[in-house]
Structures are given as structure tokens and as C-alpha cells.
Design a protein around this motif. Structure first.
Motif, PDB file in Angstrom:
ATOM      1  N   GLY A   1       9.683   2.160   0.192  1.00 52.67           N
ATOM      2  CA  GLY A   1       9.634   1.254   1.350  1.00 52.67           C
ATOM      3  C   GLY A   1       8.261   0.701   1.649  1.00 52.67           C
ATOM      4  N   ARG A   2       7.218   1.508   1.437  1.00 49.21           N
ATOM      5  CA  ARG A   2       5.868   1.037   1.749  1.00 49.21           C
ATOM      6  C   ARG A   2       5.483  -0.163   0.883  1.00 49.21           C
ATOM      7  NH1 ARG A   2       1.169   5.451   1.883  1.00 49.21           N
ATOM      8  NH2 ARG A   2       2.463   6.122   3.632  1.00 49.21           N
ATOM      9  N   ASP A   3       5.783  -0.091  -0.415  1.00 43.27           N
ATOM     10  CA  ASP A   3       5.457  -1.206  -1.313  1.00 43.27           C
ATOM     11  C   ASP A   3       6.320  -2.429  -1.005  1.00 43.27           C
ATOM     12  OD1 ASP A   3       3.518   0.173  -2.917  1.00 43.27           O
ATOM     13  OD2 ASP A   3       5.154   1.308  -3.795  1.00 43.27           O
ATOM     14  N   ILE A   4       7.580  -2.207  -0.660  1.00 44.63           N
ATOM     15  CA  ILE A   4       8.458  -3.328  -0.315  1.00 44.63           C
ATOM     16  C   ILE A   4       7.968  -4.017   0.950  1.00 44.63           C
ATOM     17  CG2 ILE A   4      10.809  -3.912   0.439  1.00 44.63           C
ATOM     18  CD1 ILE A   4      11.779  -1.645  -1.447  1.00 44.63           C
ATOM     19  N   ASP A   5       7.526  -3.241   1.945  1.00 43.98           N
ATOM     20  CA  ASP A   5       6.982  -3.825   3.185  1.00 43.98           C
ATOM     21  C   ASP A   5       5.716  -4.626   2.907  1.00 43.98           C
ATOM     22  OD1 ASP A   5       9.031  -2.743   4.615  1.00 43.98           O
ATOM     23  OD2 ASP A   5       7.901  -1.012   5.356  1.00 43.98           O
ATOM     24  N   ARG A   6       4.870  -4.110   2.015  1.00 41.95           N
ATOM     25  CA  ARG A   6       3.646  -4.844   1.652  1.00 41.95           C
ATOM     26  C   ARG A   6       3.984  -6.192   1.039  1.00 41.95           C
ATOM     27  NH1 ARG A   6      -0.004  -3.260  -2.207  1.00 41.95           N
ATOM     28  NH2 ARG A   6       1.487  -1.948  -3.306  1.00 41.95           N
ATOM     29  N   ARG A   7       4.972  -6.198   0.165  1.00 44.42           N
ATOM     30  CA  ARG A   7       5.385  -7.451  -0.478  1.00 44.42           C
ATOM     31  C   ARG A   7       5.992  -8.420   0.522  1.00 44.42           C
ATOM     32  NH1 ARG A   7      10.596  -6.737  -3.762  1.00 44.42           N
ATOM     33  NH2 ARG A   7      11.353  -6.838  -1.624  1.00 44.42           N
TER      34      ARG A   7
END
Length: 449
Positions: free
Chosen positions: A245-251
Motif C-alpha cells: 500500500g505504501r508504494d501504491i499511495d506514493r504512485r
């Protein structure tokens, strides 16, 4: 019996050059690219004779045209030896192989264009671009010498002569530690941003003795990947949810900023210039690449942990997203669905361990209840929640993973292999639309774990 495909994987060995070594590497790459440009012209001019030769025959044929020796003083292009003084023989042959590949690719594409095989009607003909960003291939003993795995000695060009320089290796991966892996000739990759050796390995995985189970993967939007390990008897022995989720939120945060900047740039009308927010899009592509590797690595770890026969995916080739309601972000979320990237990365990692990836029909994997009770109803407020006709509430993605696993088992054991054939029983979907309950009735009577 079909011979297994050769598995080649590349490691990146980070180097730590001094300022003087950076200058030497820059000169080496520069002179190697000049040699490639020179050879492209020679090979293209004589391609009518050279194009019919094999790779082993081509190198001596090109050398007869441009490389002077004591036994061969007269050649058609004597300028090479004068322009590239003491150019190492192995680097010269690597440059020949690269240049021949470049010319062959151009000739093939140009002939296809001439025959009318074009993406667009008004497509322009391809061009032979000899100024490419290639890097020198290093041959063991002649161009590089390994001192353990801490240092490497590389032959470089100092502007007037070829000399040896020793450089520290600061970063490695693990492929060199595998006894069955064979190290091939590395390439020296050097530019303003990086300096490393690109080291290919021929991987020969050991013959596996898998357990009677498969690792099924349901790729979704709410949850990136839902995993279920299903045995041949229909028992689910493991399940997992992978969602970075953290990487998806960053994107997504970066992509949201694009629309805000576009509205500020255009106002109520107008057009965006070419390359608008190109750096943001490039950053998002890199994040997607990272997400793909994180998810695929975890899938392979689970399959290895349970010694699965195969990893099973839905066949989503050609699937196109449908837009949601007005002002919804459903279309954008579908574009961030990394179904192909995750599947391809998983296949590459799993093949290196000797495993195989299979695909099953995607229709009705999430729509049919795994217990055979019928079609599920999805919760409109929480779409990941499904209600079975029996009243049971279950995770829709996990239900899909169970059914994908069942279809994978049927495909492996050779039953229900007729894709698209209708069942003899009336009212039943095609045989390839199997559910987990079909495993219970046909291959065993185990209960769900």
C-alpha cells in the motif's frame, strides 16, 4: 522430449571508481562506440555476402576486410588499425558481433517496411542508426580478471594505450554463489549516473520433486495479489494477501498531482505541450516496476515454501478496462493494475528455480462460489466482499483464488482440459469453468482447511 529453454539472468555488480578511473572508463566506452560505428559501415556495405554467413563465419570474414596482420598485409579498409591503435582483439570481435546484429535488425525491419508490413499506412522507413549507446563486452583473461569477488582488474583505454586498472566491487547479488550457474562475459556499463558490471549467468536449475499442490494467484485492484495454495484433493493449505500500500499511495499521489498541474497549465481550454510531466510519469513507471518485483518475489517465496507444482494465473491477455461512473477514478485504477508485469516477473523468477507457470480461463473465477452453491452477489459499498447463495459472506478475491487453484489442478492432472466445451449436465457452465467444489467431488473428499 522437448528440451528445456536456457535460462539466462543478469546481475548488477556495483563498482566504486576513483575520479581517474572514471576518466579511463569514459575513454574506453567512447573508443568502443567509435569502433562499432566504423564496423557498422563496413558490414552494411558488404551485407549481401555477410548476411548469409553464420555467427562463427562472420567474424573472420569481417576481419579479412579491415584487420591487417603479417600474413594479411593488404585489406580493403586499412584505416581501422591506424584509427584504433592496439585495439584488443576480443573487444574488436565483440564490436563486430554487436555491429552485425545492428545491421541485421535494420535490414529485416526495412524489408518488412518494403513489403507493406507497417503499423501505420504512412509509417516512415526505418533508419540505420550506428550511433547507439552500446557498452564494451569483457572477455575473461583478455579484458578482465577477477580477484575473488572484492576486486576486478579491467583493461581500459587511457587515450594513447590500453592499460590495466583495479577497481573495488561494492555490491553483488547471489547468483555467483550457485554452483550450477555459469558466469558469462560481463559488460562495462558506465555513464554519468552509474558504473557497474552487467554480469549474465546461464542458470541450470536442479530437477524438482514438487508436492501435489499449486499456488494460485488472483490479481486484483483492491488487493494487488491474493494467494491460495490448493492441493490436488481440494484442501487449501495456505492463503495470503499481498498489497504494498505504501508504494501504491506514493504512485497515486504523484499521478493525482499531474491532473492538478494540468488544470493550472491549461485553465479552461488549451493543450498540454509534448512531454508534460514526463519526469513524474517516469517516476511512477519506476514505482510500478518496484511493486511488480515486490509482489512477484513474495509469490515465488510462497510457491517455494510449499514446493508447488506450478504457479497458476488467470489468462488476462487482451482484457481491456471499462470506465466507471462519471468522475470516478475506476479507469485510472485499472491503468495502475500491474497484471502483466507481475505475471511476467513471477514467471522469470520461478523459471530460475525450475518451476512452471500455467494460465487458466479467467471467466467466472470470482463470480462462482467455490462451494458450488451458485453465483455470488458483490457488496456495492465494499466490492471485495461477496455473499454466496447459501448466505455465507466471503472475500471475493480469495474465492477467485480458490477457483483459479482448482482449474490449475485440473489442467495439471489432465482432466477438464477441453477449454470451452460444454458439460453434459444441463445448466452447468463449460468444463474449464471449474470451481473448488469440483475437486472435492472428483479428486477427493477432503474438507477445506
Amino acid at each position: 522430449m522437448k528440451k528445456p529453454a536456457k535460462v539466462i539472468r543478469t546481475d548488477k555488480w556495483q563498482l566504486n571508481p576513483t575520479p581517474d578511473q572514471k576518466l579511463l572508463f569514459g575513454e574506453t566506452v567512447k573508443v568502443y562506440r567509435r569502433a562499432c560505428r566504423y564496423l557498422v559501415g563496413i558490414i552494411y556495405a558488404h551485407w549481401s555476402e555477410l548476411g548469409e554467413l553464420t555467427a562463427d563465419q562472420l567474424t573472420p570474414a569481417v576481419e579479412k576486410l579491415m584487420h591487417q596482420t603479417a600474413k594479411r598485409p593488404d585489406v580493403k579498409y586499412p584505416q581501422f588499425n591506424k584509427s584504433f591503435y592496439k585495439f584488443p582483439s576480443y573487444l574488436r570481435r565483440a564490436a563486430m558481433a554487436f555491429s552485425a546484429g545492428l545491421v541485421s535488425s535494420f535490414v529485416t525491419r526495412y524489408r518488412e517496411w518494403q513489403s507493406g508490413n507497417r503499423n501505420k499506412r504512412d509509417a516512415k522507413p526505418p533508419k540505420l542508426n550506428a550511433d547507439t549507446g552500446c557498452y564494451p563486452s569483457l572477455y575473461k583473461g583478455q579484458c578482465y580478471k577477477l580477484h575473488g569477488f572484492d576486486q576486478v582488474e579491467i583493461k581500459v583505454f587511457n587515450g594513447s594505450d590500453w592499460v590495466w586498472t583495479t577497481i573495488q566491487i561494492t555490491g553483488l547479488r547471489e547468483r555467483h554463489l550457485v554452483a550450477t550457474n555459469k558466469m558469462m562475459s560481463p559488460s562495462l556499463v558506465f555513464n554519468e549516473k552509474c558504473c557497474h558490471l552487467s554480469v549474465p549467468f546461464t542458470c541450470k536449475p536442479e530437477k524438482r520433486k514438487p508436492e501435489a499442490n499449486v499456488t494460485a494467484v488472483d490479481l486484483g485492484i483492491n488487493t494487488t495479489a491474493t494467494i491460495a495454495v490448493v492441493t490436488h484433493s481440494g484442501t487449501v493449505i495456505h492463503r495470503d494477501f499481498i498489497h504494498p500500500g505504501r508504494d501504491i499511495d506514493r504512485r497515486d499521489k504523484r499521478l493525482k498531482s499531474v491532473s492538478m498541474r494540468a488544470s493550472l497549465t491549461m485553465g479552461k481550454g488549451g493543450k498540454l505541450h509534448k512531454g508534460f510531466c514526463s519526469r513524474t510519469y517516469e517516476k511512477c513507471r519506476r514505482i510500478n516496476h518496484q511493486i511488480g518485483h515486490i509482489v512477484s518475489k513474495r509469490i515465488v517465496e510462497i510457491a517455494e515454501q510449499f514446493n508447488s507444482e506450478a504457479i497458476v494465473f488467470e489468462n488476462l491477455k487482451g482484457w481491456k478496462p471499462k470506465g466507471g461512473k462519471k468522475r470516478s477514478n475506476l479507469r485510472q485504477r485499472f491503468h495502475g493494475w500491474l497484471k502483466a508485469k507481475i505475471r511476467n516477473f513471477t514467471e522469470m523468477k520461478w523459471a530460475e528455480l525450475g518451476g512452471k507457470v500455467i494460465e487458466v480461463v479467467a471467466a467466472y473465477t470470482s463470480k462462482l462460489a467455490y462451494d458450488g452453491s451458485g453465483t455470488v452477489k458483490r457488496n456495492l459499498k465494499k466490492y471485495s466482499l461477496a455473499t454466496f447463495p447459501s448466505g455465507k459472506r466471503f472475500n471475493a478475491d480469495l474465492n477467485g483464488a480458490y477457483n483459479i487453484g482448482a482449474r490449475g489442478v485440473f489442467k495439471l492432472v489432465g482432466r477438464n482440459g477441453h477449454e470451452g466445451r460444454s458439460s453434459k449436465r444441463s445448466g452447468r457452465p463449460p468444463r474449464s469453468w471449474a470451481c473448488l467444489c469440483d475437486l472435492w467431488t472428483r479428486l477427493g473428499s477432503s474438507r477445506l482447511a
